[in-house]
Design a protein around this motif. Structure first.
Motif, PDB file in Angstrom:
ATOM      1  N   ILE A  45       0.874  -1.187   0.000  1.00 41.11           N
ATOM      2  CA  ILE A  45       0.000   0.000   0.000  1.00 41.11           C
ATOM      3  C   ILE A  45       0.901   1.223   0.000  1.00 41.11           C
ATOM      4  CG2 ILE A  45      -1.730   1.266   1.321  1.00 41.11           C
ATOM      5  CD1 ILE A  45      -2.492  -1.476   2.546  1.00 41.11           C
ATOM      6  N   GLY A  46       0.654   2.115  -0.905  1.00 37.63           N
ATOM      7  CA  GLY A  46       1.447   3.344  -0.953  1.00 37.63           C
ATOM      8  C   GLY A  46       2.892   3.056  -1.296  1.00 37.63           C
ATOM      9  N   ALA A  47       3.766   3.420  -0.382  1.00 36.78           N
ATOM     10  CA  ALA A  47       5.178   3.132  -0.591  1.00 36.78           C
ATOM     11  C   ALA A  47       5.793   2.759   0.750  1.00 36.78           C
ATOM     12  CB  ALA A  47       5.887   4.343  -1.183  1.00 36.78           C
ATOM     13  N   ALA A  48       6.604   1.684   0.732  1.00 42.04           N
ATOM     14  CA  ALA A  48       7.245   1.256   1.966  1.00 42.04           C
ATOM     15  C   ALA A  48       8.676   1.762   1.993  1.00 42.04           C
ATOM     16  CB  ALA A  48       7.225  -0.258   2.050  1.00 42.04           C
ATOM     17  N   PHE A  49       9.188   1.918   3.217  1.00 39.76           N
ATOM     18  CA  PHE A  49      10.544   2.463   3.359  1.00 39.76           C
ATOM     19  C   PHE A  49      11.416   1.482   4.129  1.00 39.76           C
ATOM     20  CE2 PHE A  49      13.642   5.040   5.742  1.00 39.76           C
ATOM     21  CZ  PHE A  49      14.299   5.615   4.665  1.00 39.76           C
ATOM     22  N   LEU A  50      12.554   1.158   3.566  1.00 45.86           N
ATOM     23  CA  LEU A  50      13.492   0.293   4.243  1.00 45.86           C
ATOM     24  C   LEU A  50      14.905   0.815   3.998  1.00 45.86           C
ATOM     25  CD1 LEU A  50      11.380  -2.042   2.587  1.00 45.86           C
ATOM     26  CD2 LEU A  50      12.324  -3.208   4.573  1.00 45.86           C
ATOM     27  N   THR A  51      15.816   0.403   4.892  1.00 48.10           N
ATOM     28  CA  THR A  51      17.220   0.792   4.663  1.00 48.10           C
ATOM     29  C   THR A  51      18.087  -0.448   4.755  1.00 48.10           C
ATOM     30  OG1 THR A  51      17.514   1.222   7.004  1.00 48.10           O
ATOM     31  CG2 THR A  51      16.968   3.110   5.607  1.00 48.10           C
ATOM     32  N   LYS A  63      24.955   3.124   2.162  1.00 43.88           N
ATOM     33  CA  LYS A  63      23.641   2.881   2.753  1.00 43.88           C
ATOM     34  C   LYS A  63      22.563   3.238   1.732  1.00 43.88           C
ATOM     35  CE  LYS A  63      20.637   4.386   6.454  1.00 43.88           C
ATOM     36  NZ  LYS A  63      20.480   5.412   7.467  1.00 43.88           N
ATOM     37  N   GLU A  65      18.699   3.993   1.069  1.00 39.87           N
ATOM     38  CA  GLU A  65      17.360   4.291   1.604  1.00 39.87           C
ATOM     39  C   GLU A  65      16.388   3.858   0.514  1.00 39.87           C
ATOM     40  OE1 GLU A  65      17.358   8.443   2.274  1.00 39.87           O
ATOM     41  OE2 GLU A  65      18.546   8.311   4.100  1.00 39.87           O
ATOM     42  N   TRP A  67      12.911   3.092  -1.243  1.00 39.36           N
ATOM     43  CA  TRP A  67      11.473   3.345  -1.303  1.00 39.36           C
ATOM     44  C   TRP A  67      10.867   2.299  -2.232  1.00 39.36           C
ATOM     45  CZ3 TRP A  67       8.838   6.314   1.886  1.00 39.36           C
ATOM     46  CH2 TRP A  67       9.522   7.316   2.570  1.00 39.36           C
ATOM     47  N   TYR A  82       8.788   9.926  -5.226  1.00 43.53           N
ATOM     48  CA  TYR A  82       9.910   9.116  -4.734  1.00 43.53           C
ATOM     49  C   TYR A  82      11.064   9.046  -5.716  1.00 43.53           C
ATOM     50  CZ  TYR A  82       6.759   8.137  -1.016  1.00 43.53           C
ATOM     51  OH  TYR A  82       5.931   8.299   0.036  1.00 43.53           O
TER      52      TYR A  82
ATOM     53  N   VAL B 496      -4.988   9.167  -1.834  1.00 45.63           N
ATOM     54  CA  VAL B 496      -3.762   8.365  -1.849  1.00 45.63           C
ATOM     55  C   VAL B 496      -2.678   9.051  -1.030  1.00 45.63           C
ATOM     56  CG1 VAL B 496      -1.897   7.567  -3.335  1.00 45.63           C
ATOM     57  CG2 VAL B 496      -4.259   7.262  -4.041  1.00 45.63           C
ATOM     58  N   GLU B 499      -3.429   8.786   2.654  1.00 44.13           N
ATOM     59  CA  GLU B 499      -3.161   7.416   3.109  1.00 44.13           C
ATOM     60  C   GLU B 499      -1.670   7.238   3.366  1.00 44.13           C
ATOM     61  OE1 GLU B 499      -4.070   3.317   0.908  1.00 44.13           O
ATOM     62  OE2 GLU B 499      -5.576   4.850   0.572  1.00 44.13           O
ATOM     63  N   GLN B 500      -0.895   7.734   2.373  1.00 40.22           N
ATOM     64  CA  GLN B 500       0.551   7.584   2.471  1.00 40.22           C
ATOM     65  C   GLN B 500       1.080   8.356   3.666  1.00 40.22           C
ATOM     66  OE1 GLN B 500       2.325   5.560   0.924  1.00 40.22           O
ATOM     67  NE2 GLN B 500       4.379   6.219   1.456  1.00 40.22           N
ATOM     68  N   LEU B 503       0.560   6.264   6.607  1.00 43.54           N
ATOM     69  CA  LEU B 503       1.524   5.172   6.635  1.00 43.54           C
ATOM     70  C   LEU B 503       2.887   5.642   7.117  1.00 43.54           C
ATOM     71  CD1 LEU B 503       0.733   3.272   3.316  1.00 43.54           C
ATOM     72  CD2 LEU B 503       0.383   2.448   5.632  1.00 43.54           C
ATOM     73  N   MET B 507       5.177   4.539  10.183  1.00 46.06           N
ATOM     74  CA  MET B 507       6.569   4.098  10.009  1.00 46.06           C
ATOM     75  C   MET B 507       7.479   4.848  10.966  1.00 46.06           C
ATOM     76  SD  MET B 507       7.254   3.744   5.962  1.00 46.06           S
ATOM     77  CE  MET B 507       5.955   3.250   4.875  1.00 46.06           C
ATOM     78  N   GLU B 519      16.490   6.252  10.378  1.00 48.84           N
ATOM     79  CA  GLU B 519      15.462   6.197   9.343  1.00 48.84           C
ATOM     80  C   GLU B 519      14.487   7.374   9.434  1.00 48.84           C
ATOM     81  OE1 GLU B 519      13.379   2.503   9.195  1.00 48.84           O
ATOM     82  OE2 GLU B 519      15.194   1.345   8.790  1.00 48.84           O
ATOM     83  N   LEU B 523      12.140   9.907   6.453  1.00 51.95           N
ATOM     84  CA  LEU B 523      10.691   9.751   6.568  1.00 51.95           C
ATOM     85  C   LEU B 523      10.023  11.102   6.836  1.00 51.95           C
ATOM     86  CD1 LEU B 523      10.459   6.433   8.593  1.00 51.95           C
ATOM     87  CD2 LEU B 523       9.665   6.823   6.264  1.00 51.95           C
ATOM     88  N   ASN B 526       9.907  13.079   3.740  1.00 53.34           N
ATOM     89  CA  ASN B 526       8.824  12.627   2.868  1.00 53.34           C
ATOM     90  C   ASN B 526       7.465  13.120   3.357  1.00 53.34           C
ATOM     91  OD1 ASN B 526       7.041   9.811   2.038  1.00 53.34           O
ATOM     92  ND2 ASN B 526       8.129  11.011   0.517  1.00 53.34           N
TER      93      ASN B 526
END
Lengths: 206, 546
Positions: A45-51, A63, A65, A67, A82, B496, B499-500, B503, B507, B519, B523, B526
């Motif tokens: 859903i949407g956009a997930a963030f991980l590193t 590193k 980041e 998206w 993004y 949308v 929603e983001q 989210l 996060m 992190e 974030l 964003n």
């Protein structure tokens, strides 16, 4: 530890994953970040963030980041936000779906038009484990990648084949040295752990 | 007082000695002081100056302040009663001034500072007047002042709308139906737009007189004459060739070719048959170069017109031309003996070949590229002018009542106009890029380009001005009205983004909980971006938002 301890070489980049829905973008990221695979992953859903950080040969830490954008049409409007200032993009297609390659090509065109001019793009074909159902030949995709100056890999998130390769190859392409230099020039004062304590004995007894 | 009083005449009552000359025929006047009868105001004036100039010294008791006032009051009355009868025998100066109010000079008067309505014309209807509601605003687009006692509240006599004092400072002649009638209308107060829309007032085209048809008819006469002449020459040549062919055909049938001399004689005779030759005695000079005929300058006959010409090589008044050459040029006829030569004078040669050459050239030549561009440019110009008029009309509509339909129409015509202006500019620029071929070309190109630049600036400027004018009235207008589809899409997009945002918020919370502080900055960045996007869309949606 001596005072001349070399400052760790560290660079940080923004990476964005793009591609049609259900090609395995999230699976690739999870394989890379957590080294795990889930057969029944729900759609993002949407956009997930991980590193995730990786170590390169010359003592450099890179590193990412990451998206991980949703592939569904509904979330299309999120993608520009993004990829706008991303340093690198992984455009994923499914080797068992010819249509997904077409969508990937569209993403690449959009990136070349809208994103940073020096963005590193990697065209990645996923689901290498389903070789039997292959619809997109390696040659075709590779030719397209060469023509457009992209990195090209075929991977399998399920088995983990080639996943790390993708990110290492991207890291090699990225302007790591430049970024390290620029961070060095405006490096923040670092904390010297070896410095003798400045706390005096007087004061609070606790 | 009914008549309009112009500047100089209003001065009259204020001074004791009226400077205005008096009409000739007047009833008798009498001096108010001594009772002397005089014939004219002028004489009275003189008499007062001469006899009573120092009246106060002479008769101290008689002329008190009150008496002086009486005198001036009496004079004023006299002057007023005289000026009201002025039309007969007006002095020249007054006639000139008076002519301003005559129908021939309506515009001159209309701009004069303080004209007063003339009630001589028909009564102008007031049926169409807008009734003041007590909370009216000046109808002038850029004014919008509240109409009250201070600002004034005046109906434009023509359109009937309410305006403030300032914006009804114009005069035009109206008939009883409140329509513009420059000849026998009544001077009425009107608004600026009514004044400007008078026919013939702001028509920048000016008067035009199309003389083309006249020119064409007179030109056609000459063209026809020349055409007839050419036809005649062609016919003669065709006849000649036909006769020669006949003779040659007979000749070919003969066994003995050496009788050719007889056929030559026949041909000579045929030449004389086709056109009557002028007698040798009829001319002493060549009719083309005016050289005198003599031993060295021989007389020759043109085989096509029969006139006498010289055969000088230098002036080339006449030349012996092989029949084949002539036939080839003319086309359609074939000479059996193309080597046979006939003498043709310069005038006939030109007359014969000019038309053909011209037609051939026209067929052969293709329009050069720049002329093609010019042609396209003129087409665009026409379109732009029409569109500009349409656009202006739609703007007026929008200013009148800003409904959805009028706004959409205005936007549409604006889009079209922008498109054609862009196309025009592009076309004009292509003229600059194209490689010049010769010096003549560059000059023409330059001229076309200059014209195009002028046209573009002129009309682009007009367009901009209209647009700005409208923007001034309604600053929120330029944003095009969203269609239902656009609203739906924008709302979806907004959903949308929201929603983001949610989210990302989660996060951030998770990252904090799990102590992954590195992190958090990206974030947060964003989240800020998303907020900005949401703000943009909400602004775009305006009241169509959730």
């Amino acid at each position: 530890m001596s005072i001349e301890d070399p400052i760790p070489r560290f660079a940080q980049f923004k990476l964005v994953l793009l591609g049609e829905s259900a090609v395995g973008k999230s699976s690739i990221v999870h394989r890379f970040v957590k080294d795990s695979f889930d057969d029944l992953r729900e759609s993002t859903i949407g956009a997930a963030f991980l590193t995730q950080t990786i170590k390169l040969a010359n003592d450099t830490t890179v590193k990412f980041e990451i998206w991980d954008t949703a592939g569904q049409e509904r979330y299309k409007s999120l993608a520009p936000m993004y990829y706008r200032n991303a340093n690198c993009a992984v455009v994923v297609y499914d080797i068992t779906q010819l249509a997904s390659l077409e969508r990937a090509k569209n993403w690449i065109k959009e990136l070349q038009r809208q994103a940073n001019a020096d963005i590193t793009i990697a065209l990645t074909g996923n689901k290498l484990d389903l070789e039997a159902e292959r619809e997109v030949s390696t040659g075709e995709a590779q030719q397209y990648a060469i023509d457009n100056g992209l990195l090209f890999c075929e991977v399998s998130a399920k088995t983990g084949d080639g996943i790390r390769d993708v990110f290492y190859r991207i890291a090699e392409q990225l302007p790591v040295e430049e970024q390290i230099r620029s961070t060095m020039s405006r490096s923040k004062p670092r904390i010297n752990l070896n410095k003798p304590s400045t706390n005096t004995d007087q004061g609070c007894a606790c | 007082m009914k008549r309009r009083v112009l500047g100089p005449r209003t001065d009259v009552p204020d001074i004791v000695v009226p400077p205005t000359p008096k009409p000739q025929h007047e009833p008798e006047l009498e001096c108010p002081i001594c009772g002397l009868k005089v014939l004219s105001m002028h004489q009275l004036n003189r008499h007062l100056d001469d006899e009573h100039a120092n009246a106060s010294e002479e008769v101290p008791g008689t002329l008190t302040g009150e008496n002086v006032e009486d005198l001036t009051g009496w004079l004023r009355k006299k002057v007023v009663s005289q000026t009201s009868k002025l039309p007969i025998g007006l002095p020249s100066k007054l006639v000139k001034l008076d002519s301003l109010t005559s129908p021939e000079y309506p515009s001159l008067l209309a701009t004069s500072p303080s004209p007063q309505p003339d009630t001589r014309g028909p009564k102008v209807t007031r049926k169409h007047w807008r009734n003041p509601s007590g909370n009216d605003f000046c109808h002038f687009p850029r004014c919008r002042k509240l109409l009250n006692v201070r600002n004034g509240s005046v109906n434009c006599r023509r359109c009937g709308e309410l305006f403030c004092n300032e914006h009804t400072a114009f005069r035009m002649k109206l008939d009883s139906l409140a329509e513009y009638s420059p000849v026998d209308g009544t001077w009425c107060r009107c608004c600026e737009s009514c004044f400007n829309s008078k026919p013939g007032y702001l028509d920048t085209d000016g008067a035009t007189r199309d003389l083309f048809t006249q020119f064409q008819t007179s030109r056609q006469r000459i063209v026809d004459q020349q055409g007839l002449k050419t036809n005649q020459l062609e016919n003669r040549l065709v006849k000649l060739v036909a006769r020669f062919n006949e003779i040659d055909l007979k000749d070919e049938g003969r066994v003995f070719k050496f009788f050719a001399s007889s056929s030559l004689g026949q041909k000579r005779a045929a030449e004389r048959e086709v056109v009557a030759w002028a007698s040798d005695a009829s001319a002493t000079h060549c009719h083309l170069c005016f050289k005198m005929f003599g031993v060295y300058v021989r007389k020759h006959h043109c085989r096509l017109c029969g006139k006498l010409v010289c055969g000088d090589e230098m002036t080339a008044c006449s030349k012996e031309v092989p029949l084949g050459k002539l036939c080839e040029r003319l086309g359609g006829v074939q000479a059996r003996d193309p080597q046979y030569v006939i003498r043709v004078c310069l005038g006939c040669k030109d007359g014969l070949l000019k038309r053909r050459n011209f037609i051939r050239e026209v067929e052969k030549s293709e329009l050069p590229e720049y002329l093609q561009i010019y042609h396209d440019l003129t087409t665009y110009e026409k379109v732009i002018i029409i569109l500009l008029k349409k656009f202006q009309a739609s703007l007026v509509l929008v200013q009148g009542e800003p409904l959805d339909s009028t706004i959409i129409a205005a936007n549409k015509s604006r889009g079209k106009l922008v498109e054609s202006l862009q196309a025009y500019e592009k076309l004009a620029k292509s003229l600059k890029v194209a490689v010049p071929e010769g010096s003549d070309d560059t000059k023409i190109r330059h001229s076309i380009l200059q014209h195009a630049t002028w046209f573009f600036q002129e009309n682009g400027g007009k367009f901009k001005r209209y647009w700005l004018e409208m923007a001034e009235v309604k600053p929120d207008l330029p944003a095009p009205k969203l269609t239902k589809k656009q609203i739906r899409e924008a709302r979806e997009e907004l959903m949308v983004y929201r929603e983001q945002m949610f989210l990302i918020g989660e996060m951030i919370d998770t990252a904090k909980k799990q102590r992954r502080f590195d992190e958090i900055p990206p974030l947060l960045d964003n989240l800020r971006d998303l907020e900005a996007m949401c703000g943009d869309i909400e602004a775009k949606l305006g009241e169509d938002g959730f």
